[in-house]
Design an enzyme around this catalytic site. Sequence first.
Site, PDB file in Angstrom:
ATOM      1  N   LYS A 172       0.678  -1.209  -0.243  1.00 16.71           N
ATOM      2  CA  LYS A 172      -0.058   0.247  -0.018  1.00 16.71           C
ATOM      3  C   LYS A 172       0.654   0.776  -0.345  1.00 16.71           C
ATOM      4  CE  LYS A 172      -1.449   1.247   4.307  1.00 16.71           C
ATOM      5  NZ  LYS A 172      -1.181   3.138   4.508  1.00 16.71           N
ATOM      6  N   ASN A 173       1.656   1.180   0.995  1.00 10.22           N
ATOM      7  CA  ASN A 173       2.789   2.347   0.886  1.00 10.22           C
ATOM      8  C   ASN A 173       3.960   2.552  -0.144  1.00 10.22           C
ATOM      9  OD1 ASN A 173       1.225   3.088   2.679  1.00 10.22           O
ATOM     10  ND2 ASN A 173       2.800   2.554   5.363  1.00 10.22           N
TER      11      ASN A 173
ATOM     12  N   ARG B 199      -3.811  10.375   4.202  1.00  9.95           N
ATOM     13  CA  ARG B 199      -2.347  11.300   4.786  1.00  9.95           C
ATOM     14  C   ARG B 199      -2.007  11.431   3.619  1.00  9.95           C
ATOM     15  NH1 ARG B 199       0.318  14.640   8.246  1.00  9.95           N
ATOM     16  NH2 ARG B 199       2.821  14.325   7.700  1.00  9.95           N
TER      17      ARG B 199
ATOM     18  N   CYS C 284      -4.666   8.132   9.003  1.00  7.97           N
ATOM     19  CA  CYS C 284      -4.850   7.545  10.800  1.00  7.97           C
ATOM     20  C   CYS C 284      -4.977   8.505  11.694  1.00  7.97           C
ATOM     21  CB  CYS C 284      -4.481   6.429  10.856  1.00  7.97           C
ATOM     22  SG  CYS C 284      -4.699   4.826  10.005  1.00  7.97           S
TER      23      CYS C 284
ATOM     24  N   ARG D  37       0.205  14.329  13.776  1.00  4.24           N
ATOM     25  CA  ARG D  37       0.654  14.570  11.684  1.00  4.24           C
ATOM     26  C   ARG D  37       0.621  15.641  11.021  1.00  4.24           C
ATOM     27  NH1 ARG D  37      -1.725   9.217   9.501  1.00  4.24           N
ATOM     28  NH2 ARG D  37       0.474   8.854   8.715  1.00  4.24           N
ATOM     29  N   PRO D  38       2.119  16.356  11.725  1.00  2.00           N
ATOM     30  CA  PRO D  38       1.615  17.960  11.373  1.00  2.00           C
ATOM     31  C   PRO D  38       2.457  17.874  10.125  1.00  2.00           C
ATOM     32  CG  PRO D  38       3.154  17.652  12.789  1.00  2.00           C
ATOM     33  CD  PRO D  38       2.948  16.356  13.319  1.00  2.00           C
ATOM     34  N   ILE D  39       3.102  18.894   8.963  1.00  2.00           N
ATOM     35  CA  ILE D  39       3.726  18.515   8.021  1.00  2.00           C
ATOM     36  C   ILE D  39       4.453  19.594   7.286  1.00  2.00           C
ATOM     37  CG2 ILE D  39       1.206  17.814   6.742  1.00  2.00           C
ATOM     38  CD1 ILE D  39       1.676  21.008   5.813  1.00  2.00           C
ATOM     39  N   ASP D  40       5.415  19.991   9.075  1.00  2.00           N
ATOM     40  CA  ASP D  40       6.342  20.893   8.931  1.00  2.00           C
ATOM     41  C   ASP D  40       7.499  20.189   8.374  1.00  2.00           C
ATOM     42  OD1 ASP D  40       6.005  19.112  11.270  1.00  2.00           O
ATOM     43  OD2 ASP D  40       7.988  20.272  11.538  1.00  2.00           O
TER      44      ASP D  40
ATOM     45  N   ASP E 197       3.910   0.231  11.446  1.00  2.00           N
ATOM     46  CA  ASP E 197       2.722  -0.309  11.479  1.00  2.00           C
ATOM     47  C   ASP E 197       2.580  -1.931  11.314  1.00  2.00           C
ATOM     48  OD1 ASP E 197       2.980   1.446   8.362  1.00  2.00           O
ATOM     49  OD2 ASP E 197       2.693   2.356  10.211  1.00  2.00           O
TER      50      ASP E 197
ATOM     51  N   ARG F 278      -9.257   0.388   4.731  1.00  2.00           N
ATOM     52  CA  ARG F 278      -7.954   1.341   4.211  1.00  2.00           C
ATOM     53  C   ARG F 278      -6.772   0.301   3.414  1.00  2.00           C
ATOM     54  NH1 ARG F 278      -7.013   6.244   7.711  1.00  2.00           N
ATOM     55  NH2 ARG F 278      -5.747   6.272   5.342  1.00  2.00           N
TER      56      ARG F 278
HETATM   57  C1  EPZ Z   1       4.385   7.014   6.076  1.00  2.00           C
HETATM   58  O1  EPZ Z   1       3.657   7.715   6.956  1.00  2.00           O
HETATM   59  C2  EPZ Z   1       2.907   5.850   5.578  1.00  2.00           C
HETATM   60  N1  EPZ Z   1       2.221   6.382   4.983  1.00  2.00           N
HETATM   61  C3  EPZ Z   1       2.503   5.099   7.492  1.00  2.00           C
HETATM   62  O2  EPZ Z   1       1.878   4.139   7.294  1.00  2.00           O
HETATM   63  C4  EPZ Z   1       3.889   4.929   7.878  1.00  2.00           C
HETATM   64  O3  EPZ Z   1       3.193   4.354   9.680  1.00  2.00           O
HETATM   65  C5  EPZ Z   1       4.409   5.881   8.383  1.00  2.00           C
HETATM   66  O4  EPZ Z   1       5.388   7.007   7.306  1.00  2.00           O
HETATM   67  C6  EPZ Z   1       6.021   5.587   9.279  1.00  2.00           C
HETATM   68  O5  EPZ Z   1       6.482   3.905   8.423  1.00  2.00           O
HETATM   69  C7  EPZ Z   1       2.412   5.965   3.838  1.00  2.00           C
HETATM   70  O6  EPZ Z   1       3.379   5.675   3.248  1.00  2.00           O
HETATM   71  C8  EPZ Z   1       0.610   6.391   2.767  1.00  2.00           C
HETATM   72  P1  EPZ Z   1       5.954  10.058   8.483  1.00  2.00           P
HETATM   73  P2  EPZ Z   1       4.418   9.479   6.525  1.00  2.00           P
HETATM   74  O7  EPZ Z   1       6.248  10.536   7.649  1.00  2.00           O
HETATM   75  O8  EPZ Z   1       4.841   9.576   5.306  1.00  2.00           O
HETATM   76  C9  EPZ Z   1       6.372  13.034  11.877  1.00  2.00           C
HETATM   77  C10 EPZ Z   1       0.052   2.858   7.767  1.00  2.00           C
HETATM   78  O9  EPZ Z   1      -1.087   1.887   8.058  1.00  2.00           O
HETATM   79  N2  EPZ Z   1       6.088  14.313  10.533  1.00  2.00           N
HETATM   80  O10 EPZ Z   1       7.286   9.278   8.179  1.00  2.00           O
HETATM   81  O11 EPZ Z   1       2.647  10.443   7.470  1.00  2.00           O
HETATM   82  C11 EPZ Z   1       5.251  12.527  12.238  1.00  2.00           C
HETATM   83  O12 EPZ Z   1       4.290  13.205  13.061  1.00  2.00           O
HETATM   84  C12 EPZ Z   1       0.361   4.316   8.001  1.00  2.00           C
HETATM   85  O13 EPZ Z   1      -0.079   2.166   6.650  1.00  2.00           O
HETATM   86  C13 EPZ Z   1       6.314  15.750  11.794  1.00  2.00           C
HETATM   87  O14 EPZ Z   1       6.711  15.454  12.592  1.00  2.00           O
HETATM   88  O15 EPZ Z   1       4.912   9.035   8.417  1.00  2.00           O
HETATM   89  C14 EPZ Z   1       5.875  11.170  12.623  1.00  2.00           C
HETATM   90  O16 EPZ Z   1       5.798  11.135  14.431  1.00  2.00           O
HETATM   91  C15 EPZ Z   1       0.326   4.644   9.356  1.00  2.00           C
HETATM   92  N3  EPZ Z   1       6.401  16.699  10.603  1.00  2.00           N
HETATM   93  C16 EPZ Z   1       7.011  11.122  12.365  1.00  2.00           C
HETATM   94  O17 EPZ Z   1       6.911  12.027  11.898  1.00  2.00           O
HETATM   95  C17 EPZ Z   1       5.828  15.830   9.740  1.00  2.00           C
HETATM   96  O18 EPZ Z   1       6.367  16.856   8.230  1.00  2.00           O
HETATM   97  C18 EPZ Z   1       6.529   9.984  11.330  1.00  2.00           C
HETATM   98  O19 EPZ Z   1       5.577  10.230  10.037  1.00  2.00           O
HETATM   99  C19 EPZ Z   1       5.559  14.722   9.141  1.00  2.00           C
HETATM  100  C20 EPZ Z   1       5.447  13.722   9.273  1.00  2.00           C
END
Ligand code: EPZ
Length: 419
Positions: A22-23, A92, A116, A121-124, A307, A398
């Site tokens: 999926k990812n 997301r 989820c 889940r910020p986007i900074d 995950d 999902r």
């Molecule tokens: C991806 O999400 C996956 N989703 C998630 O899978 C997975 O848990 C995650 O990576 C970590 O491996 C997809 O690929 C669609 P991150 P993503 O940005 O990219 C923080 C599932 O169950 N963060 O690596 O959103 C964030 O809050 C899903 O299949 C910021 O602070 O994850 C988290 O604590 C759930 N600012 C950490 O970083 C940001 O701008 C990791 O998030 C971005 C993230």
Amino acid sequence: MDKFIVRGGNKLFGKVKIQSAKNSILPLIAGSVIASGKTVIKNTPKIRDVVIMCEIIRFLGGKAEFLGDDLHLDTSLVNSWSLPSNLTSEIRASLFMVGALICRFGYASIKRPGGCRIGERPIDIHVDALKTLGVKVDEGEEIVFSGKIINSGVINLRFPSVGATENAMMTALRGKGVSTIKNCAKEPEIEDLQKYLNMLGANIKGAGTSVITVEGLSKNNSGEIVFTPYPDRIELGTYLFALGAVGGEIEIHAETFKNSQSVINFFKDNACKIHIINDKIYNISISDTLRSFGKVCTGPYPAFPTDLHPQLVACALNANGITAVEENVFESRFAYANELKKFGAKIGVYGKLCLVEKSVLRGANVVAGDLRGGASLLIGALSADGQSEIKNAVHVDRGYYKIEEKFSALGAYVKRVSY
Ligand code: EPZ
């Protein structure tokens, strides 16, 4: 609305076909906007997140349709860079469209992406990375990204964010020179995106390591791209933890194990036997009651995947001894634990640490609150004595396609009921 009805106690026996990851698929659908032509993604499960990403592609003017197990995309007629909030609020992964749209049009706009409820889940990290490449970001209710001119440069991610790595890769393709992304996420799904973009004509190197270089994409290769993503290592792990919870023997194609060594080793050190039948088929059996998994810390790949932590916890309820899980990626991913307690689970959550004791589980009525938490409740119900109901199947849908059919084919009693 759908719910699952589960009767616990059956062991699992049979073959499991693992879907494409999926990812990987979700960022590939985003990346197809850069292709501005035809892309076929093989073995694509019709899971809800994929369906929503396809609706976004159609909203932007592209085509997306399933022919058998394959997803056929045509983004040649995509003519908009403004993402529809009713769809982006659902998942997301809609955020990953930003990098692709900037690459193609120089602009993108999105309201807060959904996903989820496992943290804020910020986007900074995404915003900082794109600003480093010269993208102007107006963060109002609508977040507007303006990047007609992309300055190739060096991006240092403060955390190896999967999505931010993917957005930075796709945005950097619009630049003229070579950009470097440091402290990247190293997940295999990033390698899939690199491989796909290079099939488009890009020259990206380093995926799977912590430094990725991206050369600006001057011209797309013409013609249709046919891509087979990695198998879904999280789906594989979900079935392994279900097997660990109830016992039995399952057969899985060897290719699936490529990126799952950390999970497989996990089991090898336990009561699990892996019989390699030939270079294609592995038989995995649980020969005895599992022993505790000890202390497990989640982290960015190649650490134990966040995950899979909810599924591990459900499995550990059937293991002798105490298992400790430390969640280091998301700040509130333990909501499912309160639902597991309704089965009689002995679980204690202390901040980011969860302690799990072997428990006698009885059927209960529970509610899924997120994708992997829902999978955990399914595993809990499979190993509980009696009948259980799991409401909000939509969360599980999902990421898992017709999971009730896959588990039923293995001998479990799992039915989908509308209510
Ligand atoms: C991806 O999400 C996956 N989703 C998630 O899978 C997975 O848990 C995650 O990576 C970590 O491996 C997809 O690929 C669609 P991150 P993503 O940005 O990219 C923080 C599932 O169950 N963060 O690596 O959103 C964030 O809050 C899903 O299949 C910021 O602070 O994850 C988290 O604590 C759930 N600012 C950490 O970083 C940001 O701008 C990791 O998030 C971005 C993230």
